[in-house]
Design a protein around this motif. Sequence first.
Motif, PDB file in Angstrom:
ATOM      1  N   LEU A  50      10.472  25.264  -5.952  1.00 32.92           N
ATOM      2  CA  LEU A  50      10.957  26.427  -6.699  1.00 32.92           C
ATOM      3  C   LEU A  50      12.142  27.099  -6.014  1.00 32.92           C
ATOM      4  N   GLY A  51      12.462  26.670  -4.791  1.00 34.64           N
ATOM      5  CA  GLY A  51      13.606  27.244  -4.087  1.00 34.64           C
ATOM      6  C   GLY A  51      13.378  28.637  -3.559  1.00 34.64           C
ATOM      7  N   ILE A  52      12.145  28.938  -3.142  1.00 32.39           N
ATOM      8  CA  ILE A  52      11.871  30.293  -2.635  1.00 32.39           C
ATOM      9  C   ILE A  52      11.472  30.281  -1.157  1.00 32.39           C
ATOM     10  N   ILE A  53      11.540  29.113  -0.514  1.00 37.06           N
ATOM     11  CA  ILE A  53      11.204  29.012   0.905  1.00 37.06           C
ATOM     12  C   ILE A  53      12.479  28.866   1.733  1.00 37.06           C
ATOM     13  N   CYS A  54      12.591  29.678   2.778  1.00 36.55           N
ATOM     14  CA  CYS A  54      13.708  29.604   3.717  1.00 36.55           C
ATOM     15  C   CYS A  54      13.252  28.933   5.011  1.00 36.55           C
ATOM     16  N   HIS A  55      14.195  28.293   5.700  1.00 40.92           N
ATOM     17  CA  HIS A  55      13.916  27.627   6.977  1.00 40.92           C
ATOM     18  C   HIS A  55      14.822  28.251   8.042  1.00 40.92           C
ATOM     19  N   SER A  56      14.214  28.756   9.107  1.00 41.59           N
ATOM     20  CA  SER A  56      14.977  29.462  10.148  1.00 41.59           C
ATOM     21  C   SER A  56      14.803  28.808  11.511  1.00 41.59           C
ATOM     22  N   VAL A 113      18.876  29.045   3.255  1.00 39.97           N
ATOM     23  CA  VAL A 113      18.361  29.726   2.068  1.00 39.97           C
ATOM     24  C   VAL A 113      18.730  28.931   0.818  1.00 39.97           C
ATOM     25  N   PRO A 114      17.755  28.519   0.001  1.00 37.77           N
ATOM     26  CA  PRO A 114      18.071  27.806  -1.245  1.00 37.77           C
ATOM     27  C   PRO A 114      18.846  28.704  -2.210  1.00 37.77           C
ATOM     28  N   ILE A 115      19.838  28.142  -2.871  1.00 40.58           N
ATOM     29  CA  ILE A 115      20.583  28.898  -3.882  1.00 40.58           C
ATOM     30  C   ILE A 115      20.485  28.230  -5.247  1.00 40.58           C
ATOM     31  N   SER A 116      19.664  27.183  -5.354  1.00 38.46           N
ATOM     32  CA  SER A 116      19.380  26.574  -6.649  1.00 38.46           C
ATOM     33  C   SER A 116      18.071  25.807  -6.533  1.00 38.46           C
ATOM     34  N   THR A 117      17.546  25.431  -7.676  1.00 39.82           N
ATOM     35  CA  THR A 117      16.311  24.641  -7.697  1.00 39.82           C
ATOM     36  C   THR A 117      16.591  23.206  -8.128  1.00 39.82           C
ATOM     37  N   ALA A 118      17.884  22.841  -8.190  1.00 39.89           N
ATOM     38  CA  ALA A 118      18.247  21.518  -8.693  1.00 39.89           C
ATOM     39  C   ALA A 118      17.932  20.406  -7.701  1.00 39.89           C
ATOM     40  N   GLN A 119      17.734  20.767  -6.450  1.00 39.88           N
ATOM     41  CA  GLN A 119      17.484  19.744  -5.430  1.00 39.88           C
ATOM     42  C   GLN A 119      16.414  20.246  -4.463  1.00 39.88           C
ATOM     43  N   LYS A 120      15.413  19.420  -4.204  1.00 37.28           N
ATOM     44  CA  LYS A 120      14.360  19.791  -3.279  1.00 37.28           C
ATOM     45  C   LYS A 120      14.890  19.743  -1.851  1.00 37.28           C
ATOM     46  N   VAL A 121      14.565  20.783  -1.084  1.00 35.21           N
ATOM     47  CA  VAL A 121      14.950  20.816   0.325  1.00 35.21           C
ATOM     48  C   VAL A 121      13.994  19.938   1.126  1.00 35.21           C
ATOM     49  N   GLN A 122      14.500  18.863   1.652  1.00 35.50           N
ATOM     50  CA  GLN A 122      13.704  17.942   2.453  1.00 35.50           C
ATOM     51  C   GLN A 122      14.364  17.834   3.817  1.00 35.50           C
ATOM     52  N   LEU A 123      13.715  18.394   4.838  1.00 35.28           N
ATOM     53  CA  LEU A 123      14.328  18.433   6.169  1.00 35.28           C
ATOM     54  C   LEU A 123      14.645  17.029   6.675  1.00 35.28           C
ATOM     55  N   VAL A 124      15.863  16.881   7.180  1.00 35.52           N
ATOM     56  CA  VAL A 124      16.339  15.614   7.740  1.00 35.52           C
ATOM     57  C   VAL A 124      16.567  15.811   9.231  1.00 35.52           C
ATOM     58  N   ASN A 125      16.036  14.925  10.050  1.00 36.44           N
ATOM     59  CA  ASN A 125      16.203  15.027  11.489  1.00 36.44           C
ATOM     60  C   ASN A 125      17.494  14.350  11.934  1.00 36.44           C
ATOM     61  N   ALA A 126      18.324  15.103  12.636  1.00 36.61           N
ATOM     62  CA  ALA A 126      19.562  14.543  13.178  1.00 36.61           C
ATOM     63  C   ALA A 126      19.240  13.664  14.391  1.00 36.61           C
ATOM     64  N   SER A 141      28.828  25.437   0.926  1.00 38.37           N
ATOM     65  CA  SER A 141      29.602  24.270   0.535  1.00 38.37           C
ATOM     66  C   SER A 141      29.294  23.946  -0.918  1.00 38.37           C
ATOM     67  N   PRO A 142      30.312  23.560  -1.706  1.00 36.93           N
ATOM     68  CA  PRO A 142      30.042  23.155  -3.090  1.00 36.93           C
ATOM     69  C   PRO A 142      29.264  21.845  -3.182  1.00 36.93           C
ATOM     70  N   LEU A 143      29.081  21.155  -2.053  1.00 36.06           N
ATOM     71  CA  LEU A 143      28.253  19.956  -2.028  1.00 36.06           C
ATOM     72  C   LEU A 143      26.772  20.291  -1.879  1.00 36.06           C
ATOM     73  N   SER A 144      26.480  21.554  -1.558  1.00 37.57           N
ATOM     74  CA  SER A 144      25.130  21.912  -1.138  1.00 37.57           C
ATOM     75  C   SER A 144      24.420  22.809  -2.136  1.00 37.57           C
ATOM     76  N   HIS A 145      23.098  22.721  -2.136  1.00 34.54           N
ATOM     77  CA  HIS A 145      22.253  23.598  -2.951  1.00 34.54           C
ATOM     78  C   HIS A 145      21.628  24.703  -2.109  1.00 34.54           C
ATOM     79  N   VAL A 146      22.094  24.869  -0.871  1.00 31.20           N
ATOM     80  CA  VAL A 146      21.604  25.931   0.010  1.00 31.20           C
ATOM     81  C   VAL A 146      22.792  26.616   0.670  1.00 31.20           C
ATOM     82  N   GLN A 147      22.532  27.768   1.246  1.00 28.70           N
ATOM     83  CA  GLN A 147      23.496  28.425   2.130  1.00 28.70           C
ATOM     84  C   GLN A 147      22.801  28.670   3.455  1.00 28.70           C
ATOM     85  N   ILE A 148      23.591  28.759   4.513  1.00 29.58           N
ATOM     86  CA  ILE A 148      23.034  29.015   5.835  1.00 29.58           C
ATOM     87  C   ILE A 148      23.539  30.365   6.322  1.00 29.58           C
TER      88      ILE A 148
END
Length: 469
Positions: free
Chosen positions: A84-90, A102-115, A140-147
Amino acid sequence: MPQPIVLSFKENLDITEESSGNFVFKLLQINFNLKQLSPGLIAAINVLRGDGATEESLHELVLKTDGFSSLTKLYYYLQEFTLLGIICHSIRVDGVTLATMVPISTAQKVQLVNAAPDKKYVLSRFAFSRKDGEQMVLESPLSHVQIILSDWRGSAIVNSLTKPQTASQVSALIPAVSNDTVQMFFSLLLTAGMVSEVKAEGQILEQENDTLAQWEFHDLLFHSRSRAGRHSNPLGKSYRFLGKIEPPPVVKPKVSNDIIQLDKPDLEKLKQEDNPFTLIIEQRDSIRVQGNQPITDKQLGEFLYRTARVRATFPKDEKECSDRPYANGGACYELEFYIIVNRCENIPEGLYHYCPLDHQLCKISDKNSYLETLLKNAETATVPPCNPQILIILATRFPRVSWGYESMAYALTLKHVGVLYQTMYLVATAMNLAPCAIGGGNSDLFATATGCDYYAETSVGEFMLGSRA
Protein backbone atom coordinates in the motif's frame (compact mmCIF):
# COMPACT_ATOMS: atom_id res chain seq x y z
CA MET A 1 27.29 0.71 15.06
CA PRO A 2 24.37 0.96 12.63
CA GLN A 3 21.22 -0.96 13.43
CA PRO A 4 19.18 -2.90 10.86
CA ILE A 5 16.64 -0.99 8.80
CA VAL A 6 13.91 0.62 10.94
CA LEU A 7 10.29 0.36 9.77
CA SER A 8 7.65 3.02 10.43
CA PHE A 9 4.42 4.38 9.00
CA LYS A 10 4.39 7.46 6.74
CA GLU A 11 3.98 10.64 8.77
CA ASN A 12 0.81 11.75 6.96
CA LEU A 13 -0.96 8.42 7.47
CA ASP A 14 -4.08 8.99 9.57
CA ILE A 15 -4.71 6.13 12.02
CA THR A 16 -7.76 6.13 14.29
CA GLU A 17 -8.52 3.50 16.92
CA GLU A 18 -12.32 3.47 16.87
CA SER A 19 -12.58 0.85 19.59
CA SER A 20 -10.28 -1.60 21.32
CA GLY A 21 -8.41 -3.50 18.63
CA ASN A 22 -10.24 -1.81 15.72
CA PHE A 23 -8.20 0.65 13.61
CA VAL A 24 -9.09 2.84 10.59
CA PHE A 25 -6.25 3.83 8.21
CA LYS A 26 -6.61 6.79 5.82
CA LEU A 27 -4.15 8.33 3.34
CA LEU A 28 -5.32 10.02 0.13
CA GLN A 29 -7.21 7.25 -1.74
CA ILE A 30 -6.22 4.61 0.84
CA ASN A 31 -8.95 3.75 3.33
CA PHE A 32 -9.13 0.43 5.17
CA ASN A 33 -9.97 -1.12 8.55
CA LEU A 34 -8.19 -3.65 10.72
CA LYS A 35 -10.49 -5.30 13.25
CA GLN A 36 -10.09 -7.41 16.36
CA LEU A 37 -6.32 -7.09 16.51
CA SER A 38 -4.52 -8.97 19.25
CA PRO A 39 -2.66 -7.04 22.00
CA GLY A 40 0.69 -7.85 20.34
CA LEU A 41 -0.43 -6.55 16.94
CA ILE A 42 -1.91 -3.43 18.58
CA ALA A 43 1.48 -2.83 20.22
CA ALA A 44 3.23 -3.30 16.86
CA ILE A 45 0.84 -0.83 15.16
CA ASN A 46 1.54 1.74 17.87
CA VAL A 47 5.31 1.28 17.49
CA LEU A 48 5.06 1.71 13.69
CA ARG A 49 3.02 4.90 14.09
CA GLY A 50 5.64 6.22 16.52
CA ASP A 51 9.43 6.02 16.22
CA GLY A 52 9.30 2.69 14.42
CA ALA A 53 11.36 -0.44 14.97
CA THR A 54 13.29 -3.11 13.12
CA GLU A 55 11.45 -6.12 11.78
CA GLU A 56 13.28 -8.24 14.35
CA SER A 57 12.11 -5.99 17.20
CA LEU A 58 8.52 -6.17 15.99
CA HIS A 59 8.83 -9.95 15.82
CA GLU A 60 10.05 -10.08 19.42
CA LEU A 61 7.33 -7.69 20.59
CA VAL A 62 4.48 -9.72 19.09
CA LEU A 63 6.06 -13.03 20.18
CA LYS A 64 6.44 -11.81 23.76
CA THR A 65 2.88 -10.45 23.93
CA ASP A 66 0.86 -12.99 21.93
CA GLY A 67 3.11 -15.95 21.41
CA PHE A 68 3.60 -17.63 18.04
CA SER A 69 -0.09 -17.35 17.11
CA SER A 70 0.12 -13.75 15.80
CA LEU A 71 3.47 -13.85 13.96
CA THR A 72 1.92 -14.96 10.67
CA LYS A 73 -0.50 -12.03 10.81
CA LEU A 74 2.34 -9.63 11.63
CA TYR A 75 4.28 -10.55 8.51
CA TYR A 76 1.11 -10.54 6.42
CA TYR A 77 0.24 -7.04 7.59
CA LEU A 78 3.81 -5.78 7.02
CA GLN A 79 3.66 -7.09 3.48
CA GLU A 80 0.27 -5.46 2.88
CA PHE A 81 1.45 -2.17 4.39
CA THR A 82 4.43 -2.24 2.05
CA LEU A 83 2.23 -2.93 -0.98
CA LEU A 84 0.00 0.00 0.00
CA GLY A 85 3.05 2.28 0.15
CA ILE A 86 2.63 3.34 3.77
CA ILE A 87 5.82 1.81 5.24
CA CYS A 88 9.05 3.82 5.45
CA HIS A 89 12.56 2.37 5.81
CA SER A 90 15.13 4.32 7.84
CA ILE A 91 18.85 4.05 8.60
CA ARG A 92 19.74 5.04 12.15
CA VAL A 93 23.18 5.31 13.73
CA ASP A 94 23.42 5.72 17.51
CA GLY A 95 19.83 6.91 17.64
CA VAL A 96 20.27 9.47 14.84
CA THR A 97 18.36 8.99 11.56
CA LEU A 98 20.61 9.41 8.53
CA ALA A 99 18.03 8.78 5.83
CA THR A 100 14.48 7.53 5.35
CA MET A 101 13.07 5.93 2.22
CA VAL A 102 9.46 7.07 1.76
CA PRO A 103 7.10 5.57 -0.88
CA ILE A 104 5.49 8.16 -3.16
CA SER A 105 3.37 5.73 -5.18
CA THR A 106 1.85 2.28 -4.92
CA ALA A 107 2.76 1.29 -8.48
CA GLN A 108 5.82 -0.66 -7.38
CA LYS A 109 6.41 -2.79 -4.30
CA VAL A 110 9.42 -1.77 -2.23
CA GLN A 111 11.66 -4.81 -2.06
CA LEU A 112 14.95 -4.17 -0.27
CA VAL A 113 18.00 -4.98 -2.39
CA ASN A 114 21.35 -5.65 -0.74
CA ALA A 115 24.30 -3.83 -2.27
CA ALA A 116 27.41 -5.95 -2.81
CA PRO A 117 30.35 -4.92 -0.58
CA ASP A 118 32.95 -5.30 -3.34
CA LYS A 119 30.98 -3.54 -6.12
CA LYS A 120 31.21 0.09 -7.21
CA TYR A 121 28.08 2.19 -7.43
CA VAL A 122 27.42 5.55 -9.05
CA LEU A 123 24.57 8.05 -8.72
CA SER A 124 21.92 8.04 -11.44
CA ARG A 125 21.97 11.05 -13.77
CA PHE A 126 18.25 11.40 -13.08
CA ALA A 127 18.68 11.69 -9.29
CA PHE A 128 18.36 15.15 -7.75
CA SER A 129 18.08 16.66 -4.28
CA ARG A 130 15.93 19.59 -3.25
CA LYS A 131 14.56 21.36 -0.20
CA ASP A 132 11.06 20.21 0.75
CA GLY A 133 9.74 22.10 3.76
CA GLU A 134 12.46 21.87 6.39
CA GLN A 135 14.13 18.76 5.00
CA MET A 136 16.33 17.75 2.09
CA VAL A 137 15.01 15.00 -0.18
CA LEU A 138 16.59 12.89 -2.89
CA GLU A 139 14.29 11.98 -5.78
CA SER A 140 14.37 10.57 -9.29
CA PRO A 141 11.78 10.17 -12.07
CA LEU A 142 12.99 6.56 -12.29
CA SER A 143 11.89 5.90 -8.72
CA HIS A 144 8.64 5.30 -6.85
CA VAL A 145 10.19 6.49 -3.56
CA GLN A 146 11.98 9.53 -2.20
CA ILE A 147 14.79 9.53 0.32
CA ILE A 148 14.73 12.08 3.11
CA LEU A 149 18.30 13.07 3.98
CA SER A 150 17.96 13.85 7.68
CA ASP A 151 21.66 14.09 8.51
CA TRP A 152 24.63 15.71 6.75
CA ARG A 153 26.34 12.34 6.52
CA GLY A 154 23.61 11.06 4.21
CA SER A 155 24.08 14.06 1.91
CA ALA A 156 27.83 13.54 1.98
CA ILE A 157 27.47 9.91 0.88
CA VAL A 158 25.18 10.93 -2.00
CA ASN A 159 27.61 13.66 -3.07
CA SER A 160 30.52 11.20 -3.10
CA LEU A 161 28.70 9.00 -5.63
CA THR A 162 29.02 11.42 -8.54
CA LYS A 163 31.78 9.02 -9.57
CA PRO A 164 31.91 5.22 -9.07
CA GLN A 165 32.79 4.23 -5.49
CA THR A 166 32.77 1.17 -3.24
CA ALA A 167 31.44 1.39 0.31
CA SER A 168 34.96 1.24 1.73
CA GLN A 169 36.11 4.07 -0.55
CA VAL A 170 33.24 6.29 0.59
CA SER A 171 33.86 5.40 4.23
CA ALA A 172 37.48 6.46 3.78
CA LEU A 173 36.35 9.78 2.31
CA ILE A 174 33.87 10.41 5.16
CA PRO A 175 35.41 9.25 8.45
CA ALA A 176 32.18 10.07 10.32
CA VAL A 177 30.44 7.04 8.77
CA SER A 178 31.49 3.41 9.08
CA ASN A 179 31.83 0.98 6.22
CA ASP A 180 28.73 -0.90 7.48
CA THR A 181 26.69 2.30 7.48
CA VAL A 182 27.74 3.18 3.94
CA GLN A 183 26.96 -0.38 2.83
CA MET A 184 23.46 -0.08 4.27
CA PHE A 185 23.03 3.33 2.67
CA PHE A 186 24.06 1.85 -0.70
CA SER A 187 21.35 -0.78 -0.27
CA LEU A 188 18.75 1.93 0.34
CA LEU A 189 19.89 3.89 -2.73
CA LEU A 190 19.95 0.74 -4.87
CA THR A 191 16.43 -0.19 -3.74
CA ALA A 192 15.27 3.33 -4.60
CA GLY A 193 16.82 3.20 -8.07
CA MET A 194 19.02 6.20 -7.25
CA VAL A 195 22.30 4.40 -8.00
CA SER A 196 23.49 1.84 -10.51
CA GLU A 197 26.04 -0.92 -10.12
CA VAL A 198 29.12 -0.25 -12.23
CA LYS A 199 30.20 -3.21 -14.30
CA ALA A 200 33.81 -4.29 -14.71
CA GLU A 201 34.04 -2.50 -18.06
CA GLY A 202 32.67 0.69 -16.48
CA GLN A 203 29.18 0.58 -18.00
CA ILE A 204 25.91 1.05 -16.10
CA LEU A 205 22.34 0.09 -16.98
CA GLU A 206 21.29 3.66 -17.83
CA GLN A 207 24.00 3.84 -20.50
CA GLU A 208 23.09 0.46 -22.00
CA ASN A 209 19.36 1.19 -22.22
CA ASP A 210 18.86 2.97 -25.56
CA THR A 211 15.35 4.12 -24.66
CA LEU A 212 16.41 5.62 -21.35
CA ALA A 213 19.44 7.24 -22.98
CA GLN A 214 17.11 9.32 -25.17
CA TRP A 215 15.32 10.91 -22.21
CA GLU A 216 16.75 14.20 -20.97
CA PHE A 217 16.63 14.75 -17.22
CA HIS A 218 14.13 17.61 -17.30
CA ASP A 219 11.80 15.89 -19.79
CA LEU A 220 11.47 12.69 -17.76
CA LEU A 221 11.07 14.61 -14.51
CA PHE A 222 8.38 16.82 -16.03
CA HIS A 223 6.56 13.78 -17.43
CA SER A 224 6.65 11.82 -14.16
CA ARG A 225 5.57 14.72 -11.95
CA SER A 226 2.76 16.09 -14.09
CA ARG A 227 0.94 12.75 -14.38
CA ALA A 228 -0.17 10.26 -11.75
CA GLY A 229 1.89 7.17 -10.99
CA ARG A 230 5.25 8.28 -9.59
CA HIS A 231 4.41 10.85 -6.96
CA SER A 232 1.97 11.32 -4.10
CA ASN A 233 1.25 15.01 -4.66
CA PRO A 234 -2.30 16.24 -5.28
CA LEU A 235 -3.10 16.12 -9.00
CA GLY A 236 -5.72 18.23 -10.70
CA LYS A 237 -8.06 20.83 -9.25
CA SER A 238 -7.02 21.40 -5.63
CA TYR A 239 -7.69 25.16 -5.29
CA ARG A 240 -4.78 25.38 -2.85
CA PHE A 241 -4.76 29.18 -3.08
CA LEU A 242 -8.47 29.66 -2.46
CA GLY A 243 -8.87 32.29 0.26
CA LYS A 244 -5.15 33.04 0.19
CA ILE A 245 -4.47 34.64 -3.21
CA GLU A 246 -6.98 36.31 -5.48
CA PRO A 247 -7.25 34.59 -8.87
CA PRO A 248 -5.98 36.67 -11.82
CA PRO A 249 -8.71 38.44 -13.82
CA VAL A 250 -10.38 36.57 -16.65
CA VAL A 251 -9.07 39.14 -19.16
CA LYS A 252 -5.74 40.91 -18.82
CA PRO A 253 -6.16 44.67 -18.33
CA LYS A 254 -5.27 46.76 -21.36
CA VAL A 255 -1.57 47.49 -21.52
CA SER A 256 -1.88 50.94 -23.15
CA ASN A 257 -4.27 53.57 -24.43
CA ASP A 258 -2.72 53.44 -27.91
CA ILE A 259 -5.46 51.25 -29.37
CA ILE A 260 -6.33 49.96 -32.83
CA GLN A 261 -9.91 48.77 -33.24
CA LEU A 262 -9.94 45.68 -35.44
CA ASP A 263 -12.63 44.76 -37.96
CA LYS A 264 -14.99 41.96 -37.06
CA PRO A 265 -15.81 39.43 -39.77
CA ASP A 266 -19.36 38.42 -40.69
CA LEU A 267 -19.48 34.94 -39.15
CA GLU A 268 -22.85 34.08 -40.74
CA LYS A 269 -21.44 34.85 -44.16
CA LEU A 270 -18.31 32.81 -43.40
CA LYS A 271 -20.45 29.84 -42.40
CA GLN A 272 -21.91 29.89 -45.90
CA GLU A 273 -18.76 30.66 -47.89
CA ASP A 274 -15.91 28.86 -46.06
CA ASN A 275 -14.40 25.79 -47.66
CA PRO A 276 -15.67 22.45 -46.28
CA PHE A 277 -14.06 21.44 -42.99
CA THR A 278 -12.54 18.25 -44.40
CA LEU A 279 -10.89 20.22 -47.19
CA ILE A 280 -9.41 22.65 -44.65
CA ILE A 281 -8.10 19.77 -42.51
CA GLU A 282 -6.51 18.10 -45.53
CA GLN A 283 -4.95 21.34 -46.81
CA ARG A 284 -3.55 22.41 -43.46
CA ASP A 285 0.22 22.78 -43.68
CA SER A 286 3.15 24.81 -42.37
CA ILE A 287 3.91 27.40 -45.02
CA ARG A 288 7.37 28.92 -44.65
CA VAL A 289 7.31 31.12 -47.75
CA GLN A 290 5.18 34.26 -47.50
CA GLY A 291 3.99 36.60 -50.25
CA ASN A 292 5.42 39.93 -51.36
CA GLN A 293 2.12 41.63 -50.67
CA PRO A 294 1.79 41.82 -46.86
CA ILE A 295 -1.19 40.67 -44.84
CA THR A 296 -3.88 43.33 -44.30
CA ASP A 297 -5.30 44.73 -41.10
CA LYS A 298 -8.69 43.20 -41.99
CA GLN A 299 -7.14 39.76 -42.44
CA LEU A 300 -5.29 40.00 -39.14
CA GLY A 301 -8.46 41.19 -37.43
CA GLU A 302 -10.48 38.31 -38.88
CA PHE A 303 -7.81 35.80 -37.90
CA LEU A 304 -7.69 36.99 -34.27
CA TYR A 305 -11.47 37.20 -34.03
CA ARG A 306 -11.91 33.65 -35.28
CA THR A 307 -9.20 32.17 -33.06
CA ALA A 308 -8.95 34.09 -29.80
CA ARG A 309 -11.80 36.49 -29.04
CA VAL A 310 -13.81 36.28 -25.81
CA ARG A 311 -17.32 35.10 -26.67
CA ALA A 312 -18.65 35.29 -23.11
CA THR A 313 -17.56 35.51 -19.47
CA PHE A 314 -19.14 33.70 -16.54
CA PRO A 315 -18.36 32.64 -12.95
CA LYS A 316 -17.04 29.10 -12.47
CA ASP A 317 -14.89 27.24 -9.95
CA GLU A 318 -14.58 30.19 -7.56
CA LYS A 319 -13.27 32.52 -10.29
CA GLU A 320 -14.37 34.36 -13.43
CA CYS A 321 -13.99 32.30 -16.61
CA SER A 322 -14.55 32.84 -20.33
CA ASP A 323 -15.62 31.13 -23.52
CA ARG A 324 -13.39 31.41 -26.59
CA PRO A 325 -13.18 29.61 -29.95
CA TYR A 326 -10.61 27.03 -28.85
CA ALA A 327 -10.82 24.38 -26.13
CA ASN A 328 -9.22 25.10 -22.75
CA GLY A 329 -9.06 23.08 -19.52
CA GLY A 330 -11.23 24.54 -16.76
CA ALA A 331 -12.02 27.51 -19.03
CA CYS A 332 -8.92 29.18 -17.61
CA TYR A 333 -7.89 30.77 -20.93
CA GLU A 334 -4.52 31.83 -19.63
CA LEU A 335 -2.90 32.33 -23.04
CA GLU A 336 -2.30 35.87 -24.27
CA PHE A 337 -1.56 36.99 -27.85
CA TYR A 338 1.38 39.35 -28.36
CA ILE A 339 1.67 40.51 -31.97
CA ILE A 340 4.91 41.70 -33.54
CA VAL A 341 3.89 43.53 -36.69
CA ASN A 342 6.75 43.41 -39.18
CA ARG A 343 4.78 44.09 -42.38
CA CYS A 344 1.02 44.66 -42.36
CA GLU A 345 -1.17 46.99 -44.40
CA ASN A 346 -2.62 49.82 -42.28
CA ILE A 347 -0.96 48.76 -39.01
CA PRO A 348 2.37 50.38 -38.06
CA GLU A 349 5.36 48.22 -37.20
CA GLY A 350 5.74 47.41 -33.53
CA LEU A 351 4.67 45.22 -30.63
CA TYR A 352 1.00 44.90 -29.71
CA HIS A 353 -1.12 43.02 -27.19
CA TYR A 354 -4.43 41.65 -28.39
CA CYS A 355 -7.42 42.47 -26.16
CA PRO A 356 -9.77 39.52 -26.79
CA LEU A 357 -12.74 41.09 -25.03
CA ASP A 358 -12.95 44.28 -27.12
CA HIS A 359 -11.15 42.89 -30.20
CA GLN A 360 -8.44 45.54 -30.13
CA LEU A 361 -4.69 45.82 -30.49
CA CYS A 362 -3.00 47.77 -27.70
CA LYS A 363 0.40 49.08 -28.72
CA ILE A 364 3.34 48.37 -26.42
CA SER A 365 6.28 49.71 -28.41
CA ASP A 366 7.62 50.64 -31.82
CA LYS A 367 9.97 48.22 -33.53
CA ASN A 368 13.24 48.06 -31.63
CA SER A 369 16.30 45.83 -31.28
CA TYR A 370 14.47 43.38 -29.03
CA LEU A 371 11.71 42.88 -31.59
CA GLU A 372 14.27 42.59 -34.38
CA THR A 373 15.99 39.81 -32.46
CA LEU A 374 12.71 37.98 -31.82
CA LEU A 375 11.89 38.21 -35.53
CA LYS A 376 15.38 37.02 -36.46
CA ASN A 377 15.09 34.08 -34.06
CA ALA A 378 11.83 33.08 -35.74
CA GLU A 379 13.37 33.42 -39.18
CA THR A 380 16.34 31.20 -38.39
CA ALA A 381 14.07 28.59 -36.80
CA THR A 382 12.46 27.79 -40.16
CA VAL A 383 13.79 25.97 -43.21
CA PRO A 384 13.91 27.72 -45.58
CA PRO A 385 14.38 30.87 -43.46
CA CYS A 386 11.30 33.07 -43.40
CA ASN A 387 11.22 36.65 -42.18
CA PRO A 388 7.60 36.74 -40.92
CA GLN A 389 5.14 39.47 -41.74
CA ILE A 390 3.48 38.80 -38.38
CA LEU A 391 4.99 37.00 -35.39
CA ILE A 392 2.46 35.95 -32.78
CA ILE A 393 3.94 35.12 -29.38
CA LEU A 394 1.72 33.15 -27.02
CA ALA A 395 2.30 33.93 -23.35
CA THR A 396 0.76 32.21 -20.36
CA ARG A 397 -0.59 34.06 -17.38
CA PHE A 398 0.43 30.97 -15.47
CA PRO A 399 -1.38 31.77 -12.17
CA ARG A 400 -4.68 31.50 -14.06
CA VAL A 401 -3.97 27.75 -14.22
CA SER A 402 -1.85 27.10 -11.14
CA TRP A 403 -4.38 28.87 -8.87
CA GLY A 404 -6.76 25.95 -9.36
CA TYR A 405 -4.65 23.06 -10.67
CA GLU A 406 -1.80 21.30 -8.89
CA SER A 407 1.07 19.17 -10.28
CA MET A 408 -0.27 19.37 -13.83
CA ALA A 409 -0.58 23.15 -14.32
CA TYR A 410 2.31 23.71 -16.72
CA ALA A 411 1.57 20.48 -18.60
CA LEU A 412 -2.00 21.74 -19.03
CA THR A 413 -0.73 25.04 -20.41
CA LEU A 414 1.38 23.24 -23.01
CA LYS A 415 -1.67 21.19 -24.03
CA HIS A 416 -3.54 24.48 -24.49
CA VAL A 417 -0.75 25.77 -26.73
CA GLY A 418 -1.14 22.69 -28.94
CA VAL A 419 -4.91 23.09 -29.09
CA LEU A 420 -4.52 26.77 -29.99
CA TYR A 421 -1.88 26.02 -32.64
CA GLN A 422 -4.30 23.69 -34.42
CA THR A 423 -7.08 26.27 -34.26
CA MET A 424 -4.74 28.92 -35.66
CA TYR A 425 -3.61 26.59 -38.44
CA LEU A 426 -7.18 25.74 -39.46
CA VAL A 427 -8.37 29.35 -39.44
CA ALA A 428 -5.33 30.49 -41.44
CA THR A 429 -5.92 27.69 -43.96
CA ALA A 430 -9.58 28.64 -44.30
CA MET A 431 -8.47 32.25 -44.93
CA ASN A 432 -5.82 31.21 -47.47
CA LEU A 433 -3.03 32.66 -45.31
CA ALA A 434 0.46 31.26 -44.63
CA PRO A 435 0.71 29.82 -41.08
CA CYS A 436 3.73 28.22 -39.41
CA ALA A 437 4.24 27.28 -35.76
CA ILE A 438 7.77 27.57 -34.39
CA GLY A 439 9.32 24.94 -32.14
CA GLY A 440 10.90 27.20 -29.52
CA GLY A 441 11.54 30.75 -28.39
CA ASN A 442 13.39 32.99 -25.94
CA SER A 443 11.23 33.68 -22.87
CA ASP A 444 13.77 36.02 -21.28
CA LEU A 445 13.94 38.16 -24.41
CA PHE A 446 10.14 38.24 -24.53
CA ALA A 447 10.02 39.44 -20.91
CA THR A 448 12.50 42.20 -21.73
CA ALA A 449 10.60 43.28 -24.84
CA THR A 450 7.19 43.37 -23.16
CA GLY A 451 8.11 44.29 -19.59
CA CYS A 452 6.26 41.20 -18.33
CA ASP A 453 7.24 39.42 -15.12
CA TYR A 454 8.94 36.19 -16.28
CA TYR A 455 7.17 34.20 -13.56
CA ALA A 456 3.73 35.79 -13.85
CA GLU A 457 3.45 35.88 -17.65
CA THR A 458 5.97 34.06 -19.81
CA SER A 459 6.10 33.07 -23.48
CA VAL A 460 5.29 29.45 -24.33
CA GLY A 461 4.71 29.47 -28.09
CA GLU A 462 5.49 31.30 -31.32
CA PHE A 463 3.52 31.37 -34.58
CA MET A 464 4.27 33.05 -37.90
CA LEU A 465 1.48 34.41 -40.05
CA GLY A 466 1.46 36.17 -43.40
CA SER A 467 0.01 36.27 -46.88
CA ARG A 468 0.58 33.37 -49.24
CA ALA A 469 3.17 33.64 -51.96
